[in-house]
Design a protein around this motif. Structure first.
Motif, short mmCIF file in Angstrom:
data_model
loop_
_atom_site.label_atom_id
_atom_site.label_comp_id
_atom_site.label_asym_id
_atom_site.label_seq_id
_atom_site.Cartn_x
_atom_site.Cartn_y
_atom_site.Cartn_z
N PHE A 346 0.76 -1.15 -0.01
CA PHE A 346 0.28 0.26 -0.21
C PHE A 346 1.28 1.26 -0.41
N LEU A 347 2.21 0.89 0.61
CA LEU A 347 3.06 2.68 0.43
C LEU A 347 3.45 2.58 -0.40
N ILE A 348 3.82 1.35 -1.10
CA ILE A 348 4.06 1.81 -2.49
C ILE A 348 3.06 2.34 -4.05
N GLN A 349 2.34 1.39 -3.36
CA GLN A 349 1.05 2.27 -4.30
C GLN A 349 0.87 3.84 -4.28
N ALA A 350 0.44 4.37 -2.56
CA ALA A 350 1.03 5.54 -2.59
C ALA A 350 2.29 6.60 -3.01
N LEU A 351 2.73 6.13 -3.39
CA LEU A 351 4.41 6.22 -3.91
C LEU A 351 4.44 6.42 -4.92
N SER A 352 3.03 5.32 -6.05
CA SER A 352 3.34 5.62 -6.49
C SER A 352 2.23 7.09 -7.60
N GLY A 353 1.27 6.94 -6.65
CA GLY A 353 0.07 7.93 -7.21
C GLY A 353 0.68 9.14 -6.72
N TRP A 354 2.03 9.23 -5.91
CA TRP A 354 2.34 10.49 -5.17
C TRP A 354 2.91 10.90 -6.79
N MET A 355 3.60 10.12 -7.11
CA MET A 355 3.71 10.54 -8.60
C MET A 355 3.74 10.81 -9.94
N MET A 356 2.10 10.38 -9.70
CA MET A 356 0.88 10.57 -10.94
C MET A 356 0.18 12.47 -10.80
N MET A 357 0.45 11.98 -9.30
CA MET A 357 0.36 13.47 -9.64
C MET A 357 1.25 14.80 -10.05
N ALA A 358 1.91 14.27 -10.12
CA ALA A 358 3.10 15.10 -10.86
C ALA A 358 2.90 15.09 -12.44
N PHE A 359 2.19 14.30 -12.72
CA PHE A 359 1.89 14.23 -13.76
C PHE A 359 1.61 15.65 -14.86
N ASP A 360 1.82 15.74 -15.95
CA ASP A 360 1.41 17.19 -16.78
C ASP A 360 0.75 16.51 -18.23
N VAL A 361 0.74 17.70 -19.05
CA VAL A 361 0.03 17.31 -20.70
C VAL A 361 1.37 16.30 -21.61
#
Length: 514
Positions: A346-361
């Protein structure tokens, strides 16, 4: 091996080869069901054009399939007790394969949705029944290892679906995504016919139709409310209000009836087992985390970043690579404490989600590959200890019913959070589009000076159209970021539940013993 072989009631009644073939058949079957759950996410743009459907209409191809699976899944235990595990496994697999091939022949949206519902009805018993057969075929001390292998089908199927579907859709058309999987499914039919010998059945009993209809109606209305809510402005619509009211009333009837009936459709007293009750909550959230990125990333990559179908499938396939590593890692972590694997996942999932929050177009292929591999690794780390811990203290005679409820919760979590995430993308995207257009004005110096504005000038229809498209693209990206934020927060919020799981005492010689 004769199809009419006598039933086997445990690992001592089968050889190693027979157990291996049962595990291979169950894994392949589960993988095919998982593939068909998400294969349509990549081919939806082609479906929309080929079948002359709007974006919300074509989404029913996914939604109705999940609803059918969720409604029929709890019947697995009754089917197995009434007709025998082997019969249910063979005929469900055959029906699933035929329905999958028929999906590739559909010539209208209505027909495709009908075939997808039939596919879901036949596919619903396969996951929980395969899980129960695997657990009963192998000794309890080997459950950690065999669940790692079986879990490959659970996780890799939904990851291989976009790869195969994207490639076939790009090279040929969307129909081959269904037909090809259907032909591979004939191997699963043959495996079930030849190697599944477990034909045990309980004394026949009447189906609790009151409990079944109440639960089915609750699931159906709840999912319809989530799917239709954003388009109909939620509770400003009488349809949404009716669906919500029916869902609450049906669920209330189901709970009261299940607690008072002599032989309820689902035995809620199984929730008195602490590990099983907590495991259901964990697998609900696991389902939310597992499929949501697979539903959000394809339209993001297609509509905002311009990636073709086959490239999107390839990028999402890195989840499969991560899942393989995660499953093998979970074997060793499970020897220490299953809670370590779940927390780490679950921590790794949260880290991947945090990285996706930095996505742009302008996100790159590496961004998608890395986050997808991390999510796959996290799912692999979570699944094995979650299954082992959930069923560790349950008696074997409850496995049919317990595994059905376990997978039901996973499907409900998946369908609900996909709908919620899509609603977040649409709603916040529209809100941000309205706010951003406030800055489109002749008083904005950046849009007046041609050297700054570039193709987004206000002095021509082409410039206004180009500007509108870019504002919409950026607003939609903000909507996706908000959905990824919800994904990240939920991955962290589940962590306290893990520590309530009771770790069974190990004895010398058990799988995972020191």
């Amino acid at each position: 091996m004769s199809a009419a072989a006598t039933s086997a009631i445990g690992p001592e009644a089968t050889t190693f080869f027979e157990r291996a073939m049962v595990l291979a058949t169950a894994t392949l079957t589960t993988m095919l069901v998982g593939m068909m759950l998400v294969v349509t996410s990549v081919i939806m743009p082609q479906l929309q054009g080929s079948l002359s459907a709007t974006q919300d209409q074509v989404a029913w191809v996914i939604t109705f399939n999940i609803i059918a699976i969720a409604v029929v899944t709890p019947l697995t235990g009754w089917f197995a007790n009434r007709f025998g595990r082997r019969n249910v496994m063979v005929w469900s697999t055959l029906g699933f394969v035929v329905a999958t091939i028929l999906c590739g022949t559909a010539d209208s949206l209505e027909v495709l949705v009908l075939y997808r519902m039939i596919q879901g009805v036949f596919g619903a018993p396969l996951n929980p029944l395969s899980n129960a057969i695997v657990l009963d075929t192998f000794p309890r001390e080997q459950h950690g290892t065999v669940n790692s292998i079986y879990g490959v089908g659970v996780v890799v199927g939904p990851m291989m679906g976009p790869i195969i579907g994207g490639y076939l859709a790009e090279a040929y058309n969307w129909r081959w995504a269904f037909v090809a999987v259907g032909f591979v499914g004939t191997l699963a039919v043959a495996g079930a016919w030849l190697f599944i010998r477990d034909d045990r059945r309980a004394p026949p009993r009447r189906l609790d139709w009151t409990g079944f209809v109440a639960l089915a109606l609750a699931i159906l209305c709840f999912q319809l409310m989530l799917d239709r809510g954003e388009r109909l402005d939620w509770f400003a619509s009488y349809e949404v209000i009716i669906e919500a009211g029916l869902a609450v009333a049906a669920f209330y009837i189901f709970i009261v009836h299940s607690l008072t009936a002599r032989r309820p459709f689902l035995n809620l007293r199984l929730l008195l087992d602490r590990n099983f009750a907590i495991g259901l909550l964990l697998v609900l959230i696991f389902g939310m985390m597992n499929f949501t990125p697979m539903a959000l990333l394809p339209p993001l990559l297609q509509n905002l970043a311009g990636y073709p179908d086959d490239t999107i499938g390839f990028l999402l396939g890195y989840r499969g690579f991560g899942a393989f590593l995660g499953f093998f890692a979970s074997i060793w972590v499970n020897k220490l404490d299953p809670r370590i694997g779940m927390c780490g996942g679950f921590l790794i999932q949260a880290l991947s989600g945090w990285m996706m929050m930095a996505f742009d177009v302008n996100l790159t292929s590496l961004d998608v590959q890395l986050t997808s591999a991390m999510q796959g690794f996290a799912v692999g780390m979570i699944w094995v200890p979650l299954v082992v811990a959930t069923f560790a203290t349950l008696a074997r005679e409850h496995l049919n019913e317990a595994t059905a409820v376990f997978h039901l919760m996973r499907y409900i979590g998946s369908s609900a959070f996909i709908s919620i995430s899509v609603a977040v993308v649409l709603h916040t995207g529209q809100e941000n589009y309205a706010r951003m257009t406030e800055f489109v004005s002749v008083f904005n110096d950046a849009l007046i000076d041609p050297s700054w504005a570039g193709p987004w000038g206000l002095d021509s229809l082409r410039g206004l159209a180009s500007l509108s498209g870019e504002v919409g693209r950026q607003a939609d990206m903000i909507g996706y970021i908000n959905a990824f934020t919800a994904y990240t927060v939920l991955s962290l919020a589940v962590l306290p539940l893990v520590f309530f799981v009771r770790v069974p005492r190990r004895t010398q010689g058990e799988d995972g013993a020191p």
